[in-house]
Design a protein around this motif. Sequence first.
Motif, PDB file in Angstrom:
ATOM      1  N   SER A   4      -9.676  -1.486   5.482  1.00 56.44           N
ATOM      2  CA  SER A   4      -8.595  -1.775   6.432  1.00 56.44           C
ATOM      3  C   SER A   4      -9.179  -2.068   7.814  1.00 56.44           C
ATOM      4  O   SER A   4     -10.141  -1.424   8.262  1.00 56.44           O
ATOM      5  CB  SER A   4      -7.643  -0.585   6.521  1.00 56.44           C
ATOM      6  OG  SER A   4      -7.057  -0.315   5.263  1.00 56.44           O
ATOM      7  N   SER A  24      -4.460  -3.979   5.630  1.00 52.37           N
ATOM      8  CA  SER A  24      -4.395  -2.605   5.152  1.00 52.37           C
ATOM      9  C   SER A  24      -4.728  -2.570   3.670  1.00 52.37           C
ATOM     10  O   SER A  24      -4.082  -3.259   2.861  1.00 52.37           O
ATOM     11  CB  SER A  24      -2.995  -2.021   5.385  1.00 52.37           C
ATOM     12  OG  SER A  24      -2.892  -0.725   4.824  1.00 52.37           O
ATOM     13  N   ASN A  25      -5.732  -1.780   3.302  1.00 50.51           N
ATOM     14  CA  ASN A  25      -6.200  -1.658   1.923  1.00 50.51           C
ATOM     15  C   ASN A  25      -6.134  -0.188   1.534  1.00 50.51           C
ATOM     16  O   ASN A  25      -6.961   0.630   1.984  1.00 50.51           O
ATOM     17  CB  ASN A  25      -7.625  -2.195   1.811  1.00 50.51           C
ATOM     18  CG  ASN A  25      -8.214  -2.038   0.414  1.00 50.51           C
ATOM     19  OD1 ASN A  25      -7.585  -1.493  -0.493  1.00 50.51           O
ATOM     20  ND2 ASN A  25      -9.443  -2.517   0.247  1.00 50.51           N
ATOM     21  N   SER A  26      -5.155   0.183   0.689  1.00 52.03           N
ATOM     22  CA  SER A  26      -4.993   1.581   0.269  1.00 52.03           C
ATOM     23  C   SER A  26      -5.683   1.869  -1.054  1.00 52.03           C
ATOM     24  O   SER A  26      -5.654   2.999  -1.532  1.00 52.03           O
ATOM     25  CB  SER A  26      -3.506   1.921   0.151  1.00 52.03           C
ATOM     26  OG  SER A  26      -2.918   1.240  -0.949  1.00 52.03           O
ATOM     27  N   GLN A  41      -2.563  -0.651  -3.209  1.00 50.70           N
ATOM     28  CA  GLN A  41      -1.618  -1.542  -2.550  1.00 50.70           C
ATOM     29  C   GLN A  41      -2.295  -2.174  -1.316  1.00 50.70           C
ATOM     30  O   GLN A  41      -3.269  -1.620  -0.783  1.00 50.70           O
ATOM     31  CB  GLN A  41      -0.368  -0.783  -2.096  1.00 50.70           C
ATOM     32  CG  GLN A  41       0.370  -0.044  -3.206  1.00 50.70           C
ATOM     33  CD  GLN A  41       1.131  -0.981  -4.123  1.00 50.70           C
ATOM     34  OE1 GLN A  41       1.621  -2.019  -3.703  1.00 50.70           O
ATOM     35  NE2 GLN A  41       1.223  -0.608  -5.405  1.00 50.70           N
ATOM     36  N   TYR A  42      -1.765  -3.306  -0.901  1.00 49.88           N
ATOM     37  CA  TYR A  42      -2.311  -3.937   0.304  1.00 49.88           C
ATOM     38  C   TYR A  42      -1.169  -4.498   1.144  1.00 49.88           C
ATOM     39  O   TYR A  42      -0.066  -4.769   0.651  1.00 49.88           O
ATOM     40  CB  TYR A  42      -3.291  -5.061  -0.051  1.00 49.88           C
ATOM     41  CG  TYR A  42      -2.593  -6.355  -0.403  1.00 49.88           C
ATOM     42  CD1 TYR A  42      -2.301  -7.311   0.579  1.00 49.88           C
ATOM     43  CD2 TYR A  42      -2.184  -6.620  -1.707  1.00 49.88           C
ATOM     44  CE1 TYR A  42      -1.639  -8.485   0.266  1.00 49.88           C
ATOM     45  CE2 TYR A  42      -1.519  -7.785  -2.030  1.00 49.88           C
ATOM     46  CZ  TYR A  42      -1.243  -8.726  -1.036  1.00 49.88           C
ATOM     47  OH  TYR A  42      -0.573  -9.877  -1.350  1.00 49.88           O
TER      48      TYR A  42
END
Length: 389
Positions: free
Chosen positions: A171, A196-198, A201-202
Amino acid sequence: MTTTQSPPLWRPLAALTALVTAAHVLVLQASPDNLGLKLTPDTAGNKAFATRRIEAPPEAVVGAARPEKPAVAAQTLQKAVAKPKIQPNQPLAQDNRLSPAIDSIAEPVTTAVAESPVASVSADVSATLAPPAANPASQPVSTVAAASTATTARAELPNPTLVTAVNLPASARLQYKMTGTSRGLTYYANAELNWSNSGSQYEAAMKVSAMFVGARSMSSVGRITPSGLAPTRFADKSRSELAVHFDADKGKITFSANTPDAPWMEGAQDRVSVFMQLAGMLAASPTAASGPGGPPGLGGFPAGSSITVYTLGPREADTWTFVVEAEERLQLPYGELDTLKLSRKPRREYDQKVEIWYAPSLGYLPVRNRITQQNGDFIDQVLSDLGKP
């Protein structure tokens, strides 16, 4: 006594009558032209009246339709005016209009205001990393049947590059300085990319803004899979919002702009996610560095190789193919960086040239983007700051 008898009164009257009659006969015989009584050669020998019978018009038949020739003539004239002849080898009028210097997030507003330099800049500063959409009129189409949808004519499906592995960047929030030219006018703007990179999910959102001309934005949300990003929704917003929905279960992609559905296929991206997907593909298998402390190598995509991605815009689907070029060291407002350059060459007459630089030392985040129009107008977006979202 002698009586004198007077002559009878009828004698002078008779003489006068004879004299008048003779005068009339003389006038009629001598001067018929003066009285308009001269006979023409066609009627000289036929002094009888010629009569003819005039028939009354037949009664109108109830329900019979009369031909309306004037209306047909009017329609023909209207068609002749509305459809001018096009000379052979002459391009259509709309093909002569150059698109803006860069691709705008929203479709350009075609109003009289857009002709002013300020309005032109307003359209240009809405640029993102996305290249221009394809011209539907120049795209080949084929009939594609979706499992649960009616068969419709759609753009020909691409043959995308197979994704075997991805290594997506962490992120980050990237800020850019933008410089551009349009119709001889130089302008400046700011852009921001929030990524945002979880892990599962993005979210990715690009926003472009300039003083006095407002802001525009694009956003993409979806899942992270073994093959990379799988968008579920893409939004394009200026004064109003256009959305694209990716429905993998139904095998289709729908547009809020009421354009025909596009077929869904694995690996499909939108105008924001495609650039982060490229970053993950480039970073997936880097080779050894070029030397001690040097930058990572080109991985599975050496110079000259190409990457094709099925990409969705706010109104249509298109095929984007990028060519991997050489490594290049850039001096940016953020600092000096070693980068890997990709370019998307124009495929059609009025396409724009797109160049993108990724920084291996920053997880292949995009640090520069330049879009050049056929007439020389351009926009150049360079990294100025990097932080956490």
